[in-house]
Design an enzyme around this catalytic site. Structure first.
Site, PDB file in Angstrom:
ATOM      1  CG  ASP A 190      -1.187 -42.863   1.610  1.00 60.14           C
ATOM      2  OD1 ASP A 190      -0.552 -43.722   2.247  1.00 60.14           O
ATOM      3  OD2 ASP A 190      -2.348 -42.524   1.895  1.00 60.14           O
TER       4      ASP A 190
ATOM      5  CB  SER B 238      -1.758 -43.571   5.237  1.00 58.34           C
ATOM      6  OG  SER B 238      -2.730 -42.717   4.700  1.00 58.34           O
TER       7      SER B 238
END
Length: 327
Positions: free
Chosen positions: A185, A57
């Site tokens: 993510d 991320s």
């Protein structure tokens, strides 16, 4: 601590990993820690001390930036300049939020594209692994530089697409479409990528388990009180704390697995507590976070120097792509 370091780790076979957690806007903390280390060590290039960089991320964006030759202090400025634009304008404040992401991907796409341009993953100057999750395949997806002869495809993918894929946090940002894949993510399964980085070092990079050291860098953590009403279960009670519990639980689990594999003396974890209510994934004070980073990096520096400073990673040679070394 120095007495516990294994003798076999002192030779040229040592393999060092930089592992960068997810955490949204709080990624400025990790970037600021690395920037402070570079300054304290005499303006060194921090990447030269690591054989593999793993990031999820926001940590994935930092890892990509390091691979692109962008120094941590420049990454700090990226967060300062772009964080508010990325997270300041929710596209809806009504019941439509139940069906759409809180933010558009446009501001993040524009920001990372300005940084990475048309660079591809194959142009990274160091080995990278960047976790994501494929909705189309219902399984994990890891972007990798071509650091092994099996890794023949990802080197063509633009760094911008990798960044958007690993950072598409559910409810905050929409999934990123990459060809026929729908990617979100990597934090949904590997917010702390330490364990997968150790596995990569052994399986793809030929490292010996006894030779591995890891600097695992978080984005600060808030230990929230777990109120009694959570014990009863229920959607209403768990709608907000569930994400925090899941991310914290998997992060602790990944760290403990790493300790089990290579020993506590060979992992340095920096993920300090922050005051409850001060920081959120998409709302925080850059001044507060940079201040925390400078303070904690000062405390951490002596141990970092002892564990990592004396190792310089050999030049990374890619098997495919623009950085492929031909004889």
């Amino acid at each position: 601590m120095e007495q516990n370091l294994r003798k076999e780790d002192e030779g040229p076979g040592r393999f060092q990993i930089l592992s960068l957690d997810g955490g949204g806007y709080k990624g400025i903390f990790a970037a600021a820690v690395l920037a402070a280390f570079e300054e304290d060590l005499g303006d060194v290039d921090i990447v030269r001390h690591f054989d593999l960089v793993a990031g999820t991320s926001t940590g994935g964006i930092i890892a990509l930036a390091l691979g692109a030759g962008i120094r941590p202090r420049e990454v700090v400025e990226f967060y300062r300049q772009n964080g508010k634009q990325i997270f300041s304008h929710p596209r809806m404040r009504s019941l439509k939020r139940l069906f759409r992401s809180k933010y558009s991907a446009g501001p993040l796409r524009d920001a990372v594209r300005e940084v990475f341009g048309d660079r591809t993953l194959g142009e990274s100057r160091c080995r990278l692994i960047i976790p994501s999750f494929s909705l189309a395949l219902d399984g994990v997806h890891i972007f990798k530089t071509p650091h092994a002869d099996r890794l023949t495809r990802d080197w063509r993918i633009p760094m911008t697409d990798v960044a958007l894929s690993t950072a598409a946090a559910p409810t905050f940002l929409p999934a990123h479409a990459l060809e026929d894949l729908r990617l979100i993510d990597g934090g949904v399964w590997a917010n702390n990528p330490t364990a997968i980085a150790i596995a990569e070092a052994i399986s793809m990079c030929g490292a010996n388990l006894d030779s591995i050291r890891v600097f695992s860098l978080g984005t600060t953590t808030t230990v929230a009180p777990r109120k009694r009403h959570l014990d009863r279960g229920g959607i209403f009670q768990w709608s907000i704390p569930s994400t925090d519990v899941i991310l914290r639980g998997q992060s602790i689990g990944a760290h403990n697995l790493g300790v089990h594999l290579i020993g506590e003396a060979n992992i340095l974890r920096l993920d300090p507590p922050a005051p409850h209510g001060l920081l959120r994934l998409d709302r925080t004070s850059t001044t507060e976070l940079v201040g925390l980073a400078r303070g904690h990096s000062r405390i951490c520096l002596p141990r970092f120097r002892t564990m990592f400073e004396d190792h310089e990673a050999p030049d990374y040679q890619a098997f495919f792509g623009p950085r492929k070394v031909t004889s």
